[in-house]
Design an enzyme around this catalytic site. Sequence first.
Site, short mmCIF file in Angstrom:
data_model
loop_
_atom_site.label_atom_id
_atom_site.label_comp_id
_atom_site.label_asym_id
_atom_site.label_seq_id
_atom_site.Cartn_x
_atom_site.Cartn_y
_atom_site.Cartn_z
N GLY A 1 0.80 -1.22 0.00
CA GLY A 1 0.00 0.00 0.00
C GLY A 1 0.83 1.26 0.00
O GLY A 1 1.98 1.29 -0.42
N ARG B 1 2.42 3.29 -12.44
CA ARG B 1 3.24 3.56 -11.26
C ARG B 1 4.69 3.11 -11.43
O ARG B 1 5.49 3.28 -10.52
CB ARG B 1 2.64 2.84 -10.05
CG ARG B 1 1.28 3.37 -9.62
CD ARG B 1 0.56 2.37 -8.73
NE ARG B 1 0.16 1.18 -9.48
CZ ARG B 1 -0.37 0.09 -8.92
NH1 ARG B 1 -0.57 0.05 -7.61
NH2 ARG B 1 -0.71 -0.94 -9.68
N ASP C 1 -0.42 -12.39 -3.20
CA ASP C 1 -0.27 -10.95 -2.99
C ASP C 1 -0.67 -10.58 -1.56
O ASP C 1 -1.12 -9.47 -1.28
CB ASP C 1 -1.11 -10.14 -3.99
CG ASP C 1 -0.52 -8.77 -4.31
OD1 ASP C 1 0.57 -8.45 -3.78
OD2 ASP C 1 -1.15 -8.00 -5.04
#
Length: 388
Positions: free
Chosen positions: A69, A164, A284
């Site tokens: 995050g 990103r 994940d």
Amino acid sequence: MLKLIKNANVFNPDPLGLCHILLAGEKIVYIGSDLPDLDSRLGVEILDVTGESVIPGLIDAHAHITGGGGETGPASRVPPVFLSEFTLAGVTSVVGVLGTDDLTRNTQTLVTQAYGLREEGLSAWCHTGGYHLPLTTLTGSTRGDIVFIDPIIGVGELAVSDHRSSQPTLDEFLRVASDAYVAGLMTGKAGIVHCHMGDGERGLTLLRAALDKSEIPARVFNPTHVNRNLPLFCEAKDLTRRGCYIDLTAFPEGHSEPGISAADAFLEYRAGGFPADRLTISSDGGGCLPAFDAEGRLTRFGVGLSGTLPDTLKELVHQNITLDEALPPLTSNVANLLKLKHKGRLKVGMDADLVVLDAETKVRDVMARGLWHVRDGTAVVLGTYESN
């Protein structure tokens, strides 16, 4: 203490039938149909599983062990993952990665967390770097990290085709892959580049170019999240015929669109006749699962969970896939890719990592490195800062 598991329906992951398993310390020392004759003075701990399935401990090759995050600021950082979040999911081995935030969380913290999980009884490794170039390393170089830092086995998760990412060029990408590959040769480690795949239209173009224009073996290029959208998954399947391993993500319920679940992707892959030994599934776990609009604004997010791995296994069995077919992407295939020679199989000399499944294919008991961590679905070993 010696431990004897009696009357187990053993999957290696190949089916071995009804067997008894003898464990000494952290190793498997016997598997066979004949019950070993053991002196009572040895103090053997016996568990009779009465025909329940016993499988290798699951290997989660992509987890954010320090927490993921950070896409919307410090408060959005996911906390580190506790030990029992892995063991309750049947995970006995884990590989940690860094994602979007490879600045406030770095390779130093990742290595430290891997060592911490080892102290708590799990088998843990990690990759160096994260989404971006230049890579965040501990020694100052990719090769140095893999060669000199025991838990580090490769590079990842390096972002490709994602807004990103640092938009790596082919030359930059090949330099990273070369360093990882050579370090793997020097150490016997995996030496892979574990590539986060985004939703960008370029898809796997960079990886195909790397295969076309270099001598680096295909197994070094390891894309993950390939089931996040259907065009990407179609590309990825074809890549396995060139020698790459591809990694499915077991997304939690409600987070697989516009792609498909790991179970559905497995079924489609199998139906297409693609190489069975080139597919892996990871969770994940601990990672943020964000969705963005066309302007790059976060619209929603969730958190990855290692519990999606046994959920995927259960779903496949309910879809009439036999355990010996369903297990390799969670066990032996992962061990092969990562060169974890003592993991992913139940054989004499292998590590004592195993899971007992109940009749509903749910995780009932979990042993990691010869120690029971989960009994009857309850964690009996907790991490340092966990509480009942």
